[in-house]
Design an enzyme around this catalytic site. Structure first.
Site, PDB file in Angstrom:
ATOM      1  CE  LYS A 179      -1.548   3.001   2.804  1.00 20.28           C
ATOM      2  NZ  LYS A 179      -1.595   4.195   1.954  1.00 20.28           N
ATOM      3  CD  GLU A 254      13.778   1.346   8.725  1.00 20.22           C
ATOM      4  OE1 GLU A 254      14.336   2.358   9.180  1.00 20.22           O
ATOM      5  OE2 GLU A 254      14.281   0.212   8.768  1.00 20.22           O
ATOM      6  CB  CYS A 288      13.247   9.714   7.699  1.00 22.03           C
ATOM      7  SG  CYS A 288      14.161   8.616   6.619  1.00 22.03           S
ATOM      8  CD  GLU A 387      10.239  13.323  11.215  1.00 22.58           C
ATOM      9  OE1 GLU A 387       9.091  12.894  11.340  1.00 22.58           O
ATOM     10  OE2 GLU A 387      11.170  12.672  10.712  1.00 22.58           O
TER      11      GLU A 387
HETATM   12  P1  NAD Z   1       2.445   8.666   7.611  1.00 27.11           P
HETATM   13  O1  NAD Z   1       2.716   7.885   8.848  1.00 27.11           O
HETATM   14  O2  NAD Z   1       1.367   9.684   7.656  1.00 27.11           O
HETATM   15  O3  NAD Z   1       2.041   7.703   6.414  1.00 27.11           O
HETATM   16  C1  NAD Z   1       2.885   6.650   6.003  1.00 27.11           C
HETATM   17  C2  NAD Z   1       2.028   5.557   5.396  1.00 27.11           C
HETATM   18  O4  NAD Z   1       1.189   5.023   6.408  1.00 27.11           O
HETATM   19  C3  NAD Z   1       1.100   6.032   4.278  1.00 27.11           C
HETATM   20  O5  NAD Z   1       1.011   5.025   3.299  1.00 27.11           O
HETATM   21  C4  NAD Z   1      -0.232   6.176   4.997  1.00 27.11           C
HETATM   22  O6  NAD Z   1      -1.338   6.034   4.160  1.00 27.11           O
HETATM   23  C5  NAD Z   1      -0.159   5.028   5.985  1.00 27.11           C
HETATM   24  N1  NAD Z   1      -1.032   5.183   7.153  1.00 27.11           N
HETATM   25  C6  NAD Z   1      -1.481   6.330   7.726  1.00 27.11           C
HETATM   26  N2  NAD Z   1      -2.270   6.038   8.773  1.00 27.11           N
HETATM   27  C7  NAD Z   1      -2.323   4.690   8.869  1.00 27.11           C
HETATM   28  C8  NAD Z   1      -2.976   3.790   9.762  1.00 27.11           C
HETATM   29  N3  NAD Z   1      -3.745   4.227  10.753  1.00 27.11           N
HETATM   30  N4  NAD Z   1      -2.780   2.472   9.577  1.00 27.11           N
HETATM   31  C9  NAD Z   1      -1.999   2.000   8.580  1.00 27.11           C
HETATM   32  N5  NAD Z   1      -1.362   2.815   7.696  1.00 27.11           N
HETATM   33  C10 NAD Z   1      -1.529   4.141   7.841  1.00 27.11           C
HETATM   34  O7  NAD Z   1       3.829   9.267   7.182  1.00 27.11           O
HETATM   35  P2  NAD Z   1       4.107  10.202   5.923  1.00 27.11           P
HETATM   36  O8  NAD Z   1       3.559  11.553   6.256  1.00 27.11           O
HETATM   37  O9  NAD Z   1       3.678   9.533   4.680  1.00 27.11           O
HETATM   38  O10 NAD Z   1       5.704  10.249   5.904  1.00 27.11           O
HETATM   39  C11 NAD Z   1       6.432  11.124   6.684  1.00 27.11           C
HETATM   40  C12 NAD Z   1       6.994  10.413   7.897  1.00 27.11           C
HETATM   41  O11 NAD Z   1       7.711   9.260   7.495  1.00 27.11           O
HETATM   42  C13 NAD Z   1       7.989  11.240   8.654  1.00 27.11           C
HETATM   43  O12 NAD Z   1       7.744  11.129  10.031  1.00 27.11           O
HETATM   44  C14 NAD Z   1       9.330  10.612   8.324  1.00 27.11           C
HETATM   45  O13 NAD Z   1      10.328  10.773   9.257  1.00 27.11           O
HETATM   46  C15 NAD Z   1       8.961   9.201   8.164  1.00 27.11           C
HETATM   47  N6  NAD Z   1       9.939   8.498   7.321  1.00 27.11           N
HETATM   48  C16 NAD Z   1      10.805   7.627   7.908  1.00 27.11           C
HETATM   49  C17 NAD Z   1      11.757   6.982   7.148  1.00 27.11           C
HETATM   50  C18 NAD Z   1      12.713   6.000   7.746  1.00 27.11           C
HETATM   51  O14 NAD Z   1      13.271   5.215   6.996  1.00 27.11           O
HETATM   52  N7  NAD Z   1      12.938   5.997   9.035  1.00 27.11           N
HETATM   53  C19 NAD Z   1      11.821   7.225   5.794  1.00 27.11           C
HETATM   54  C20 NAD Z   1      10.936   8.130   5.230  1.00 27.11           C
HETATM   55  C21 NAD Z   1       9.990   8.760   6.022  1.00 27.11           C
END
Ligand code: NAD
Length: 480
Positions: A179, A254, A288, A387
């Protein structure tokens, strides 16, 4: 063909990818895809539903025994064909990421399209090796694929985050339901075009686009998903861990970061600051691992602030397709508002504006935020702790190495970091004391085979290289 003016790949997609076919979704609901540089809707994808997740998980489950039993050399050959098919789409991928994320085309080409190819190539080689076995006393210890993987990915590096899960999972012998982020779903479609061309066995990889609360939750909670591999925010990671805990399913998380760039007094300051600013601003700060806290020895502090302001001035904001653009917009209006809120709060908390800020000029439309440097940021303040995920650098002074390490480790996160010193041993000693999963010494280059992941609330588990493949395995001991 001129890359900058070529039309991107199809921006409206109507199907899911399940059991080797493009299939109709269970409902006609759709999700619009926006170009954040203009605010215009450029396409749409299906809004998947729990019934679609059931279907995709069933396909992955049915494909698992055959794929798990496939000879490693054959799995590697499949991944090699996928690499060829994906490489053929590199221009489309770059233009699509520039359109749905707003990443400048140069970055989109080099990193957003280029990095997944490097990672996939590394996984072709690792897939060809049979999983290592060990003899421990009278036990034979073997690694086996964990089963069906639910992969949930964010928007910031939309293809890299997918490939960093899908390729090692396939190399390990797992099957996958993906997804992607609802904000940037189109690059995943290009990957599945490549999957079709490469002829991967039906059901080995499946695609269900949709929102987090609907498709993400259904996947994370699905009784037939053995491991949920998630990249995204810490808040969502926590929710996914709760959902998986109900059935004691494994999770790989992650998550976010607030990484420190520690610049010791004897460092090559112009290089350390220039690279540090570049690290924070790349992808408009939506990375990130970004070194968002720059810790500078007091003796070099004023000099560092001047260098940071000069470096930021060289970043031109604008149209991602304009070759002169170095910074694109943020991914959405909500993200830009959040980032501006962090800057306002930091100023109210006493930080000093060195560059950018609320009054800096911006392009007339799109979700742009000016690259911003804030000095005198208190290590306990919100800006130093939370963050931001935008082009905002917090600069913090320190007086000695112990204080620098204490400030760097004063975080609930522990993803990445950097240390700069003319004395490499001194830098290495500091690197060892940082409580993070990655540290770069004097600008050490990214290594696609090195384990990638976080301490504390930055996550659980490791991606990339052999560590990334092992993430998708179970360990079995056979006594003789
Ligand atoms: P997010 O958590 O909002 O969404 C990430 C994914 O999770 C999306 O596909 C979203 O649809 C899904 N999601 C959202 N709510 C959910 C739920 N209740 N259940 C299951 N899935 C759900 O994050 P984002 O805004 O897309 O990305 C930014 C964040 O990602 C930042 O905090 C960043 O630090 C982190 N990030 C971490 C890494 C790493 O490798 N550590 C890499 C990239 C981004």
């Amino acid at each position: 063909m001129d890359l900058a003016t070529a039309p991107p790949a199809p921006l409206t997609r109507r199907h899911l990818h399940v059991a080797g076919d493009w299939v109709d979704p269970s409902s006609g609901d759709t999700i619009p895809v926006e170009n954040p540089a203009t605010g215009e809707t450029i396409g749409e994808v299906p809004a998947g539903a729990p019934a679609d997740v059931d279907r995709a998980v069933a396909a992955a489950r049915a494909a698992f025994p055959g794929w798990a039993a496939t000879d490693p050399a054959e799995r590697a050959a499949h991944l090699d064909r996928l690499h060829t098919a994906l490489a053929a789409r590199a221009d489309d991928i770059a233009r699509t990421v520039a359109s749905e994320l707003g990443a400048p085309l140069k970055l989109a080409t080099r990193v957003q399209a280029g990095l997944p190819l490097i990672v996939l190539r590394s996984m072709v080689e690792l897939a060809a090796r049979p999983a290592a076995e060990r003899v421990v006393g009278n036990s034979l210890v073997v690694r086996e694929p964990v089963g069906v993987v639910g992969a949930i990915t964010p928007w910031n590096y939309p293809l890299h985050q997918v490939v960093a899960k899908l390729a090692p999972a396939l190399a390990a012998g797992c099957t996958v339901v993906l997804k992607p982020s609802e904000l940037t779903p189109l690059t995943a479609y290009l990957l599945f075009d490549a999957v079709t061309e490469a002829g991967l066995p039906p059901g080995v990889v499946n695609l269900v686009p949709g929102t987090g609360p609907v498709v993400g939750e259904a996947l994370a909670a699905h009784p037939d998903v053995d491991l949920v591999s998630f990249t995204g925010s810490t808040a969502t990671g926590r929710r996914i861990a709760h959902l998986a805990a109900d059935r004691i399913a494994r999770v790989a998380l992650e998550l976010g970061g607030k990484s420190a760039n520690v610049i010791l007094a004897d460092a090559d300051l112009p290089t350390a600051v220039k690279v540090g600013v570049g690290n924070v601003l790349v992808n408009s700060g939506q990375t990130c691992t970004a070194w968002t806290r720059m810790l500078v020895h007091r003796d070099r502090y004023d000099e560092a602030l001047e260098l940071a302001a000069t470096a930021v001035a060289g970043y031109r904001l604008g149209d991602p397709f304009d070759p002169a653009t170095r910074l694109g917009p943020l991914v959405s209006a909500a993200q830009a508002d959040r980032v501006r809120g962090h800057v306002d709060r930091a100023l109210a908390d006493g930080a000093r504006l060195v560059a950018g800020g609320p009054a800096a000029p911006l392009p007339p439309r799109g979700h742009f935020v000016a690259p911003t440097v804030l000095a005198d940021v208190h290590p306990d303040s919100a800006l130093a702790q939370e963050e931001v995920f935008g082009p905002v650098l917090a600069v913090i002074p320190f007086t000695d190495t112990d204080e620098a390490v204490a400030i760097a480790n004063n975080s609930r996160y522990g993803l990445a970091g950097a240390v700069w010193s003319a004395d490499e041993d001194a830098a290495l000693a500091v690197a060892r004391r940082l409580r993070t999963g990655q540290v770069d010494v004097n600008g050490g280059a990214f290594n696609p085979l090195a384990p990638f992941g976080g301490y504390r609330q930055s996550g659980l588990g490791r991606e990339l290289g052999t560590y990334g493949v092992e993430e998708f395995t179970e360990v079995k001991a056979i006594q003789r």
